[in-house]
Design a protein around this motif. Structure first.
Motif, mmCIF file in Angstrom:
data_model
loop_
_atom_site.group_PDB
_atom_site.id
_atom_site.type_symbol
_atom_site.label_atom_id
_atom_site.label_comp_id
_atom_site.label_asym_id
_atom_site.label_seq_id
_atom_site.Cartn_x
_atom_site.Cartn_y
_atom_site.Cartn_z
ATOM 1 N N LYS A 223 25.993 37.534 25.972
ATOM 2 C CA LYS A 223 24.672 38.028 25.588
ATOM 3 C C LYS A 223 23.648 37.439 26.545
ATOM 4 C CE LYS A 223 21.415 38.002 21.661
ATOM 5 N NZ LYS A 223 21.166 37.463 20.298
ATOM 6 N N ARG A 224 22.596 38.228 26.813
ATOM 7 C CA ARG A 224 21.525 37.746 27.679
ATOM 8 C C ARG A 224 20.212 38.350 27.190
ATOM 9 N NH1 ARG A 224 21.660 37.260 34.202
ATOM 10 N NH2 ARG A 224 19.490 36.638 34.551
ATOM 11 N N GLU A 225 19.202 37.506 27.030
ATOM 12 C CA GLU A 225 17.893 38.022 26.622
ATOM 13 C C GLU A 225 16.784 37.285 27.354
ATOM 14 O OE1 GLU A 225 16.593 35.630 22.606
ATOM 15 O OE2 GLU A 225 17.959 37.321 22.345
ATOM 16 N N THR A 226 15.700 37.997 27.634
ATOM 17 C CA THR A 226 14.538 37.399 28.268
ATOM 18 C C THR A 226 13.679 36.737 27.195
ATOM 19 O OG1 THR A 226 14.538 39.019 30.064
ATOM 20 C CG2 THR A 226 12.471 37.864 29.629
ATOM 21 N N VAL A 227 13.469 35.430 27.343
ATOM 22 C CA VAL A 227 12.704 34.685 26.343
ATOM 23 C C VAL A 227 11.265 34.423 26.800
ATOM 24 C CG1 VAL A 227 14.725 33.628 25.295
ATOM 25 C CG2 VAL A 227 13.611 32.486 27.230
ATOM 26 N N ASP B 185 15.361 33.570 31.163
ATOM 27 C CA ASP B 185 16.377 34.238 30.351
ATOM 28 C C ASP B 185 17.206 33.205 29.604
ATOM 29 O OD1 ASP B 185 15.510 36.614 31.400
ATOM 30 O OD2 ASP B 185 17.368 37.092 32.465
ATOM 31 N N LYS B 186 17.742 33.613 28.451
ATOM 32 C CA LYS B 186 18.703 32.793 27.716
ATOM 33 C C LYS B 186 20.040 33.516 27.738
ATOM 34 C CE LYS B 186 19.419 30.253 23.394
ATOM 35 N NZ LYS B 186 18.832 29.876 22.091
ATOM 36 N N THR C 97 25.129 28.034 25.364
ATOM 37 C CA THR C 97 23.903 28.699 25.808
ATOM 38 C C THR C 97 23.238 27.897 26.923
ATOM 39 O OG1 THR C 97 22.536 27.576 24.159
ATOM 40 C CG2 THR C 97 23.489 29.713 23.535
ATOM 41 N N GLU D 167 19.417 28.200 29.430
ATOM 42 C CA GLU D 167 18.228 28.914 29.865
ATOM 43 C C GLU D 167 18.246 28.978 31.393
ATOM 44 O OE1 GLU D 167 17.880 26.359 27.455
ATOM 45 O OE2 GLU D 167 17.991 27.972 25.961
#
Length: 206
Positions: A16-20, A28-29, A46, A48
């Motif tokens: 999984k990858r998401e922009t925080v 990104d995380k 995880t 960052e």
């Protein structure tokens, strides 16, 4: 003994990858896993990641006069250290989409120091801090005529305030040894110059 580089990028599983955060830069995380050297698989963990574009840095050097041009500007990341946050650095800029590193070198030399290069030679490329950021630096040596170099530069709409200094090569190298220059690109380039100055100066006398 197993040789280095047993694993490649396709051995990493990004689940999984998401922009925080998204501002001037991006954070990104990632949730990821990869094989271990002992044959087991690393449990999902995880991290960052500071997503920063690549950059190009150039050491301007006049082999005839044995002088370098370094630029001085304010650097936020140096606040809180036991030193001035105005650093002596190389000519540098971020690589924009569609640009190659040599394009960036020529553009930034004009914007930051009013210089033009007779030619550019690559020194090396390196990952700045791969434990947490994507940035790659493309490092060059650029031959110049330093006769009229120096002065104030920078683009005001980018909040740049830059002073270009003309220094004897020996003086710049001494600033590494006493810690006055302590940023990686300048250290690497000036140490390269220390090793290659005889060759570069001999070429001017032929």
């Amino acid at each position: 003994m197993t040789k280095p580089f047993q694993f490649q990028a396709n051995n990493v599983s990004v689940e999984k990858r998401e922009t925080v955060f998204q501002g001037f830069f991006r954070m990104d995380k990632l949730w990821l896993s990869h094989p271990r050297f002992d044959g087991r698989t690393m449990p999902t963990f995880t991290r960052e990641l500071f997503v920063r574009g690549d950059a190009t840095c150039v050491l301007p050097y006049d082999p005839q006069r044995d002088q370098v041009v370094l630029i001085e500007q304010f650097r936020l990341g140096a606040i809180g250290r036991n030193q001035s946050p105005w650093l002596l650095e190389l000519v540098a800029g971020m690589n924009e989409e569609g640009e190659n590193p040599e394009d960036v070198a020529h553009r930034e030399a004009d914007e930051e120091a009013g210089l033009s290069f007779k030619h550019l030679d690559p020194i090396c490329s390196y990952l700045v801090s791969p434990g947490g950021t994507t940035e790659m630096i493309y490092l060059y040596y650029g031959e110049i005529n330093s006769a009229n170099a120096g002065g104030l530069f920078g683009l005001e709409y980018e909040n740049e305030d830059i002073r270009a200094h003309v220094l004897a090569a020996e003086d710049a190298i001494a600033m590494i040894k006493d810690g006055r220059i302590n940023n990686a690109a300048a250290i690497i380039a000036l140490q390269w110059l220390e090793l290659n100055r005889p060759r570069l100066r001999e070429g001017m006398n032929r």
